[in-house]
Design a protein around this motif. Structure first.
Motif, PDB file in Angstrom:
ATOM      1  N   THR A  34       0.789  -1.306  -0.065  1.00  0.00           N
ATOM      2  CA  THR A  34       0.031  -0.012  -0.114  1.00  0.00           C
ATOM      3  C   THR A  34       0.779   1.212  -0.085  1.00  0.00           C
ATOM      4  OG1 THR A  34      -1.627  -1.307   1.366  1.00  0.00           O
ATOM      5  CG2 THR A  34      -1.899   0.983   1.221  1.00  0.00           C
ATOM      6  N   ASP A  86      -4.932  -2.423  -7.071  1.00  0.00           N
ATOM      7  CA  ASP A  86      -4.586  -3.216  -5.455  1.00  0.00           C
ATOM      8  C   ASP A  86      -5.079  -4.485  -5.793  1.00  0.00           C
ATOM      9  OD1 ASP A  86      -2.962  -3.724  -3.636  1.00  0.00           O
ATOM     10  OD2 ASP A  86      -4.389  -2.858  -2.209  1.00  0.00           O
ATOM     11  N   GLU A  87      -4.407  -5.479  -5.537  1.00  0.00           N
ATOM     12  CA  GLU A  87      -4.653  -6.941  -5.855  1.00  0.00           C
ATOM     13  C   GLU A  87      -5.087  -7.072  -7.255  1.00  0.00           C
ATOM     14  OE1 GLU A  87      -4.707  -9.153  -3.251  1.00  0.00           O
ATOM     15  OE2 GLU A  87      -4.558  -7.633  -1.666  1.00  0.00           O
TER      16      GLU A  87
HETATM   17 MG    MG Z   1      -2.282  -5.076   0.041  1.00  0.00          MG
END
Ligand code: MG
Ligand code: ADP
Length: 607
Positions: free
Chosen positions: A58, A157-158
């Motif tokens: 992150t 993200d992911e």
């Molecule tokens: Mg993460």
């Protein structure tokens, strides 16, 4: 050039307000993925970043992108897409932390299940960073409440999850509303080949950062597997829970229904546990995760998708109750423990047939998974005994026992019995209905063959009160009076609505913020149920509960004595009577259940 090993955040040329924020959260130095990604992103490159879960991905995108946000421009400049609401919230929270010293930067999480009004108000006021799930982002685009025309940065993200079938169309749609000219970063722990191909479409001349898995959290996670026949899993789990020392635990199962069923069973055994699945309303899911963080509950029973990316430090154990679909989801699951370099434990239940997957997981993680025997009754007894001895030893150090001495003297004086006999008598009283030391026959034999009638009888062994696990014996039988300090209420949801003790406890605990420990006997009848709650409930709580819904029914909670005499109940309703045992109560619930009919409804919502 400084090598990444001893690099500091200062070396990365991040702006002062961000450095201050990092100082405040106490990050000492960039993690490998951060050290490598931040300079590239600051320079404006597109990026594919790969590193194991829990390695700080992150911040790897948040910090450099925040550094380039123009706070004077109020249209969204950065969009982060995440596959689940939990993850969107978590990432947004991280952004808020990292941006906490840049007063003008506003970060908005945008996800379904939350009211539009608030999101729209904030979007109108101006936000620079939006973190959201695709569904709700699309809704806002369609309502013209989200304007992506000034977008400069995009993160998936992911990313492997975001580029899979179910999501990719949504992602495409969102991107069609954003400028072509932008910086894009994709981050993920795993990147299967076919998906990696797709990433080419989204990235221009990208840099790749891949942190080898040897520096991953996996090395701080002790991985074990337990070979066990499917019908003995529950027994194996409860034995493990008795013997292992754990703080927080996440138990993974495959289906939403299984989250509720297993959570119910564990809760009946006295554990503070809640299910987490995509059908549970958003607000409740957030509270559940928060409760785990705060220690109000210790255990989550979750499906893969809602637990993905969750970051709760106190999770010491991950149990793979149902085997994951592939090695990648295994990696994601066990990554919920061993966060930020801590020690973690992962235990995988595996049947004889599933052993092949075990080998493939070992290959992927490049770590052996040790075989673990299911704790025997004598191990459980040993643990119980040593904990008991420990608590006795601690109690002897407690000053308050001084005041009990006169009673001890009195008992000694009034009894012929020797001190040993007296102690044994007190021990007997202390252990109550539950023997401290179990006999082999007290628990189901884990080496036995499956019973012919699988579902019903397989669970009987664990709910007939002999399984030694009922730490919180409740006494809700028939029309017995509520316990001291409790008051009985009637709620308008029953068997016909598909109510289960677990749903009722969950809803009341969440909505009224009552610890499930303090929720007493629950009895479910056809059209309604009764529940015992602590005396003196404030009016606001009652009003909240009156409007709370379980299985789609408003509870309309009222005092039990308020209700008309039970006999008057209309249309086949079975009123509670002392001489007739209730069909279901919290500590004695049939294993059968309307799983089929619920299954249908359970599937109504996604994400
Ligand atoms: Mg993460
Ligand atoms: P990932 O997305 O790779 O799974 P997260 O970004 O969720 O990992 O970070 C995992 C945990 O590590 C979070 O609690 C985060 O606050 C912490 N963390 C991230 N970067 C650092 C750092 N440089 N130093 C210390 N802790 C960090």
């Amino acid at each position: 050039m400084t090598t990444t090993v001893d690099m500091t955040f200062k070396d990365l040329n991040l702006p002062e307000p961000i450095l201050q924020a990092l100082e405040k959260v106490g990050y000492e130095k960039p993690s490998p993925i951060q050290a490598e990604s931040i300079p590239l992103l600051l320079k404006g490159h597109d990026l594919l970043g790969q590193a194991q879960t829990g390695t700080g991905k992150t911040a790897a995108f948040a910090l450099p992108m925040l550094a380039n946000i123009d706070p004077e421009q109020s249209k969204p400049q950065l969009l982060v897409l995440a596959p689940t609401r939990e993850l969107a919230i978590q990432v947004a929270e991280a952004f808020q932390v990292y941006a906490s010293f840049s007063q003008k930067i506003r970060v908005l999480p945008v996800y379904g299940g939350q009211s539009y009004d608030n999101q729209i108000r904030q979007l109108k006021r101006g936000v620079q960073v939006v973190v959201g799930t695709p569904g709700r982002i699309i809704d806002h685009i369609k309502r013209k409440t989200l304007d992506l025309s000034e977008l400069k940065y995009l993160v998936l993200d992911e990313a492997d999850e975001m580029l899979r079938m179910g999501f990719i169309d949504d992602v495409e749609l969102i991107l069609s509303h954003a400028p072509e000219e932008r910086q894009t970063a994709l981050f993920s722990a795993t990147m299967p080949g076919p998906i990696k191909k797709i990433t080419q479409r989204y990235l221009k001349d990208p840099k790749h950062v891949k942190i080898a898995s040897k520096v991953s959290t996996a090395s701080t996670i002790r991985q074990r597997y337990c070979q066990i026949a499917p019908h003995h899993k529950l027994e194996a789990l409860t034995r493990i829970m008795e013997v292992e020392v754990f703080d927080g635990m996440i138990i993974f199962v495959r289906t939403k229904t299984a989250t509720v069923e297993l959570a119910d069973k564990l809760s009946a055994r006295g554990y503070d546990v809640e299910p987490l699945n995509g059908d549970i309303p958003q607000a409740a899911r957030e509270r559940t995760v928060e409760k785990l963080k705060q220690g109000q509950i210790d255990i989550l029973v979750a499906t893969d998708v809602v637990a993905r990316g969750l970051d709760v430090e106190r999770v010491s154990h991950v149990i793979n109750y149902d085997i994951p679909y592939d090695s990648e989801s295994y990696v994601h699951r066990i990554g919920r423990t061993g966060r930020a370099g801590r020690q973690g434990d992962a235990i995988l239940f595996i049947s004889h047939r599933e052993k092949r997957l075990l080998f493939s997981i070992e290959k992927t993680t490049k770590q052996p998974i040790e075989a673990m025997p299911i704790p025997s009754i004598s191990e459980i007894n040993e643990t119980r005994l040593s904990r008991f001895k420990q608590s006795v030893a601690e109690a002897t150090q407690d000053d308050s026992i001084e005041s009990l001495m006169p009673i001890v003297e009195m008992i000694k004086a009034e009894n012929e019995a020797s001190p040993e006999v007296l102690m044994a008598a007190l021990l007997k009283i202390a252990q109550g209905d539950e023997p401290l030391i179990l006999k082999e026959t007290d628990r189901p034999d884990i080496n036995s063959k499956p019973p012919r009638d699988s579902r019903d009888s397989r669970e009987r062994g664990s709910r007939d009160g002999r399984d030694g696990r009922e730490r919180k014996p409740k006494v809700p039988r028939g029309n017995r009076k509520p316990e001291e300090g409790m008051q009985r209420f009637r709620i308008e949801v029953g068997h016909v609505h598909g109510a289960k003790p677990g749903n009722i406890v969950g809803a009341i605990a969440n909505e009224a913020n009552i610890n499930s420990k303090h929720i007493g006997a629950i009895e479910i009848y056809d059209n309604f149920s009764t529940v015992d709650l602590p005396d003196g409930m404030p009016k606001e709580t009652r009003d909240t509960l009156a409007g709370t819904r379980v299985a789609g029914q408003r509870l309309n909670i009222r005092e039990w004595s308020d209700t008309p005499p039970p006999k008057r109940e209309g249309r086949g309703d079975r009123a509670p009577r002392g001489d007739r045992p209730p069909r279901e109560s919290r500590d004695d619930r049939p294993a059968r259940g309307n799983r089929e009919e619920r299954g249908g409804r359970d599937r109504k919502r996604k994400n």
